[in-house]
Design a protein around this motif. Structure first.
Motif, short mmCIF file in Angstrom:
data_model
loop_
_atom_site.label_atom_id
_atom_site.label_comp_id
_atom_site.label_asym_id
_atom_site.label_seq_id
_atom_site.Cartn_x
_atom_site.Cartn_y
_atom_site.Cartn_z
N VAL A 102 -0.55 -12.72 8.46
CA VAL A 102 -0.61 -13.30 7.89
C VAL A 102 -0.71 -12.08 6.50
CG1 VAL A 102 -1.55 -14.20 5.47
CG2 VAL A 102 -1.80 -15.55 8.38
N ALA A 103 -1.79 -11.43 6.82
CA ALA A 103 -1.46 -9.46 6.38
C ALA A 103 -0.40 -9.02 6.02
CB ALA A 103 -2.66 -9.06 6.92
N GLU A 104 0.04 -9.42 7.17
CA GLU A 104 1.56 -8.08 7.08
C GLU A 104 2.41 -9.37 5.96
OE1 GLU A 104 5.87 -8.77 9.65
OE2 GLU A 104 3.98 -7.33 10.39
N PHE A 105 2.20 -10.21 5.93
CA PHE A 105 2.70 -11.44 5.35
C PHE A 105 2.91 -10.91 3.61
CE2 PHE A 105 2.76 -14.49 1.95
CZ PHE A 105 4.22 -15.21 1.89
N TYR A 106 1.34 -11.09 2.82
CA TYR A 106 0.47 -10.08 1.96
C TYR A 106 1.20 -8.83 1.61
CZ TYR A 106 -1.68 -15.10 1.10
OH TYR A 106 -1.96 -16.24 1.36
N ASP A 107 1.13 -8.10 2.72
CA ASP A 107 1.90 -6.53 1.87
C ASP A 107 2.72 -6.50 2.21
OD1 ASP A 107 -0.82 -6.35 3.27
OD2 ASP A 107 -0.79 -5.13 5.00
N GLU A 108 3.64 -7.19 2.47
CA GLU A 108 5.01 -7.08 2.43
C GLU A 108 5.60 -7.51 0.80
OE1 GLU A 108 8.37 -8.21 5.64
OE2 GLU A 108 6.73 -6.64 7.30
N LEU A 109 4.96 -8.74 0.56
CA LEU A 109 4.75 -9.23 -0.87
C LEU A 109 4.88 -8.69 -1.68
CD1 LEU A 109 6.00 -12.11 -2.20
CD2 LEU A 109 3.15 -12.83 -1.80
N ALA A 110 3.32 -7.95 -1.76
CA ALA A 110 2.92 -6.81 -2.60
C ALA A 110 4.02 -5.78 -2.82
CB ALA A 110 1.81 -5.89 -1.71
N VAL A 111 4.65 -4.87 -1.97
CA VAL A 111 5.77 -4.38 -2.21
C VAL A 111 6.37 -5.14 -3.10
CG1 VAL A 111 7.21 -2.88 -0.77
CG2 VAL A 111 5.28 -2.64 -0.22
N ALA A 112 7.16 -5.63 -2.73
CA ALA A 112 8.72 -6.44 -3.11
C ALA A 112 7.89 -6.97 -4.80
CB ALA A 112 8.64 -8.10 -2.62
N ILE A 113 7.21 -7.51 -4.78
CA ILE A 113 5.94 -7.94 -6.59
C ILE A 113 5.83 -5.66 -7.12
CG2 ILE A 113 4.26 -7.59 -8.13
CD1 ILE A 113 3.65 -10.41 -5.74
N LYS A 114 6.01 -4.94 -6.12
CA LYS A 114 5.61 -3.51 -7.59
C LYS A 114 7.07 -2.90 -7.42
CE LYS A 114 2.32 -2.54 -8.72
NZ LYS A 114 2.24 -3.66 -10.23
N ASP A 115 8.03 -3.43 -6.47
CA ASP A 115 9.24 -2.75 -6.47
C ASP A 115 10.26 -3.53 -7.74
OD1 ASP A 115 10.89 -4.62 -4.91
OD2 ASP A 115 10.75 -2.73 -2.85
N PRO A 213 -7.88 5.08 4.53
CA PRO A 213 -8.22 3.99 5.30
C PRO A 213 -8.12 2.73 5.12
CG PRO A 213 -9.48 5.23 3.81
CD PRO A 213 -9.29 5.50 3.47
N VAL A 214 -7.83 2.36 6.01
CA VAL A 214 -7.46 0.41 5.73
C VAL A 214 -6.74 -0.27 4.97
CG1 VAL A 214 -9.21 -2.32 5.83
CG2 VAL A 214 -10.04 0.41 6.47
N PHE A 215 -5.34 0.26 5.13
CA PHE A 215 -4.38 -0.36 3.56
C PHE A 215 -3.19 -0.08 3.90
CE2 PHE A 215 -1.99 1.59 0.31
CZ PHE A 215 -2.39 1.12 -0.87
N PRO A 216 -2.50 -0.99 3.76
CA PRO A 216 -1.47 -1.64 4.23
C PRO A 216 -0.48 -0.91 4.75
CG PRO A 216 -1.29 -2.60 2.22
CD PRO A 216 -2.74 -2.10 2.47
N GLU A 217 0.02 -0.51 5.96
CA GLU A 217 1.36 0.06 6.19
C GLU A 217 2.56 0.57 5.49
OE1 GLU A 217 2.13 0.29 10.72
OE2 GLU A 217 -0.34 0.62 10.90
N LYS A 218 2.43 -0.64 5.01
CA LYS A 218 4.06 -0.81 4.26
C LYS A 218 4.69 -1.03 2.62
CE LYS A 218 6.17 -3.65 8.02
NZ LYS A 218 6.57 -4.93 8.66
N LYS A 219 2.72 -0.76 2.36
CA LYS A 219 2.57 -0.53 1.02
C LYS A 219 2.61 0.86 0.27
CE LYS A 219 -0.11 -2.69 -2.34
NZ LYS A 219 0.20 -1.78 -3.50
N LYS A 220 3.12 0.52 -0.89
CA LYS A 220 3.57 2.17 -1.56
C LYS A 220 2.91 2.24 -2.09
CE LYS A 220 8.68 0.58 -2.59
NZ LYS A 220 9.10 0.42 -4.30
N LYS A 221 2.80 3.91 -2.20
CA LYS A 221 1.50 4.37 -3.10
C LYS A 221 1.84 4.19 -4.51
CE LYS A 221 2.58 8.68 0.30
NZ LYS A 221 3.41 9.86 0.11
N LYS A 222 0.54 4.46 -4.61
CA LYS A 222 -0.22 4.34 -5.98
C LYS A 222 0.53 5.12 -7.19
CE LYS A 222 -4.91 5.00 -5.91
NZ LYS A 222 -5.71 5.28 -6.88
#
Length: 222
Positions: A102-115, A213-222
């Motif tokens: 579920v965490a992976e799902f949300y992390d990847e979705l966050a990337v998709a929204i931001k890009d 720390p404690v940040f999604p591996e697949k999340k893009k940089k700020k």
């Protein structure tokens, strides 16, 4: 789990609809986020619709559906979580999935929204102080992204659903606590001269790395 939490209001409807005041399609709720930085941006993205019959004041089947804006992405990346042949219903596999998935799902979705790959309906506010409330939210499940500050924030979710309060049905006003980490800066000398051996006039080159720390591996940089 999200679907398990939403089942609470379904059971309440079944017991109290005979005497309850009606929820109207125009009713709105809000979400309060605690523990954020002043001036930071908070966006609430609507991920799920709740199918509800306002005439009989009962949820309909399927009860939870991915919104049209995210359904295609969910189908392409997590097909077990959606039944595209049944109005994009949220499948039980989502409710019973392991926390890591579920965490992976949300992390990847966050990337998709931001890009810009996914464009869910959203409401965005800038925090004034350490608490922010996002108003005028229709019934549904919301995905919260917090960005623009010195800290790094984990994605959050919250449900806006009917609840029985003070002898009437009202839209819920959930509160969630922000989860954040402080990025650490690591400085490494890359010029070949050790910093301790450098003398006045020497030129040193440094490489700066942000350790998050404690940040999604697949999340893009700020």
């Amino acid at each position: 789990k999200i679907l398990m939490m939403l089942m609470t209001f379904v059971m309440a409807f079944q017991m109290l609809t005979a005497t309850a005041f009606a929820i109207d399609a125009s009713d709105r709720g809000n979400i309060t986020v605690n523990g954020v930085e002043d001036g930071i941006g908070i966006s609430a993205y609507r991920l799920m619709d709740i199918s509800f019959d306002y005439n009989v004041q009962q949820p309909k089947n399927p009860m939870y559906m991915w919104t049209s804006e995210v359904a295609g992405w969910v189908s392409d990346h997590y097909s077990d979580f959606i039944n595209v042949s049944n109005m994009n219903a949220v499948e039980e596999a989502f409710s019973t999935a392991e926390d890591v998935l579920v965490a992976e799902f949300y992390d990847e979705l966050a990337v998709a929204i931001k890009d810009g790959t996914v464009h869910p309906a959203s409401e965005t506010l800038v925090a004034e102080g350490d608490v922010v409330t996002i108003d005028n939210l229709s019934m549904g499940n919301y995905f919260l992204l917090i960005e623009g500050g010195a800290k790094v924030y984990r994605p959050l979710t919250a449900n806006v659903v009917p609840e029985w309060k003070n002898n009437t049905w009202v839209m819920s006003h959930p509160e969630v606590d922000a989860k954040s980490s402080e990025p650490a800066i690591k400085k490494t000398v890359t010029s070949g001269i050790e910093a301790d051996n450098a003398e006045i006039g020497d030129t040193l080159s440094f490489e700066l790395n942000a350790v998050i720390p404690v940040f999604p591996e697949k999340k893009k940089k700020k």
